[in-house]
Design a protein around this motif. Structure first.
Motif, PDB file in Angstrom:
ATOM      1  N   GLN A  16       0.708  -1.587   0.330  1.00 35.29           N
ATOM      2  CA  GLN A  16       0.109  -0.570   0.089  1.00 35.29           C
ATOM      3  C   GLN A  16       0.783   1.243   0.071  1.00 35.29           C
ATOM      4  N   ARG A  17       1.744   1.778   0.792  1.00 38.10           N
ATOM      5  CA  ARG A  17       3.015   2.095   0.842  1.00 38.10           C
ATOM      6  C   ARG A  17       3.522   2.769  -1.012  1.00 38.10           C
ATOM      7  N   ILE A  18       4.070   1.352  -1.227  1.00 38.72           N
ATOM      8  CA  ILE A  18       4.636   1.901  -2.656  1.00 38.72           C
ATOM      9  C   ILE A  18       3.465   2.376  -3.465  1.00 38.72           C
ATOM     10  N   ALA A  19       2.521   1.770  -3.646  1.00 37.93           N
ATOM     11  CA  ALA A  19       1.239   1.583  -4.714  1.00 37.93           C
ATOM     12  C   ALA A  19       0.633   3.665  -3.862  1.00 37.93           C
ATOM     13  N   GLY A  20       0.587   3.753  -2.408  1.00 38.12           N
ATOM     14  CA  GLY A  20       0.690   5.294  -2.220  1.00 38.12           C
ATOM     15  C   GLY A  20       1.431   6.156  -2.894  1.00 38.12           C
ATOM     16  N   TRP A  21       2.784   5.537  -2.947  1.00 36.75           N
ATOM     17  CA  TRP A  21       3.962   6.641  -3.516  1.00 36.75           C
ATOM     18  C   TRP A  21       3.912   7.370  -4.881  1.00 36.75           C
ATOM     19  N   TRP A  22       3.620   5.910  -5.844  1.00 35.29           N
ATOM     20  CA  TRP A  22       3.564   6.125  -6.897  1.00 35.29           C
ATOM     21  C   TRP A  22       2.391   6.498  -7.253  1.00 35.29           C
ATOM     22  N   ASP A  23       1.159   6.780  -6.749  1.00 33.87           N
ATOM     23  CA  ASP A  23       0.060   7.707  -6.936  1.00 33.87           C
ATOM     24  C   ASP A  23       0.300   9.351  -6.971  1.00 33.87           C
ATOM     25  N   GLY A  24       1.292   9.266  -5.663  1.00 36.93           N
ATOM     26  CA  GLY A  24       1.525  10.526  -5.399  1.00 36.93           C
ATOM     27  C   GLY A  24       2.700  11.577  -6.745  1.00 36.93           C
ATOM     28  N   PHE A  25       3.605  10.548  -6.701  1.00 37.04           N
ATOM     29  CA  PHE A  25       4.879  11.035  -8.118  1.00 37.04           C
ATOM     30  C   PHE A  25       3.552  10.744  -9.407  1.00 37.04           C
ATOM     31  N   GLU A  26       3.047  10.255  -9.261  1.00 35.35           N
ATOM     32  CA  GLU A  26       2.143  10.117 -10.815  1.00 35.35           C
ATOM     33  C   GLU A  26       1.017  11.503 -10.871  1.00 35.35           C
ATOM     34  N   LEU A  27       0.677  11.995  -9.783  1.00 34.60           N
ATOM     35  CA  LEU A  27       0.008  13.247  -9.459  1.00 34.60           C
ATOM     36  C   LEU A  27       0.460  14.051  -9.863  1.00 34.60           C
ATOM     37  N   TRP A  28       1.666  14.308  -9.275  1.00 35.79           N
ATOM     38  CA  TRP A  28       3.032  15.234  -9.456  1.00 35.79           C
ATOM     39  C   TRP A  28       2.986  15.491 -11.389  1.00 35.79           C
ATOM     40  N   VAL A  29       3.922  14.441 -11.485  1.00 29.09           N
ATOM     41  CA  VAL A  29       4.066  14.714 -13.072  1.00 29.09           C
ATOM     42  C   VAL A  29       3.442  14.856 -13.692  1.00 29.09           C
ATOM     43  N   ALA A  30       1.865  14.263 -13.675  1.00 32.47           N
ATOM     44  CA  ALA A  30       0.594  15.031 -14.572  1.00 32.47           C
ATOM     45  C   ALA A  30       0.019  16.573 -14.069  1.00 32.47           C
ATOM     46  N   GLY A  31       0.722  16.487 -13.150  1.00 31.67           N
ATOM     47  CA  GLY A  31       0.606  18.106 -12.684  1.00 31.67           C
ATOM     48  C   GLY A  31       1.359  19.363 -13.569  1.00 31.67           C
TER      49      GLY A  31
END
Length: 78
Positions: free
Chosen positions: A2-17
């Motif tokens: 869950q930690r890895i998935a949460g980190w990846w989601d945050g990184f993905e949102l940062w890149v998309a923004g």
């Protein structure tokens, strides 16, 4: 996990923004080394598999083509 998935989601949102150029640079800096690493690992592993199966390039050199073996093109009439 869950930690890895949460980190990846945050990184993905940062890149998309990000605007396009910084987004492109972040993806380029990340994907080029990863792509080279994947290609290198695939090359080494397939080379080892082919060597085990005796299908590598060094098993038999190609036979040279002689003039007598060259096919005649056309009708052959002069």
């Amino acid at each position: 996990m869950q930690r890895i998935a949460g980190w990846w989601d945050g990184f993905e949102l940062w890149v998309a923004g990000l605007p396009f150029i910084p987004q492109f640079l972040v993806v380029l800096v990340g994907m080029v080394p990863i792509s080279f690493a994947i290609a290198f690992l695939l090359d080494r592993s397939l080379r080892a598999v082919f060597r085990v199966l005796r299908r590598d390039d060094r098993t038999e050199p190609p036979m040279p083509v002689t003039l007598a073996e060259t096919p005649i093109l056309g009708s052959g009439a002069r």
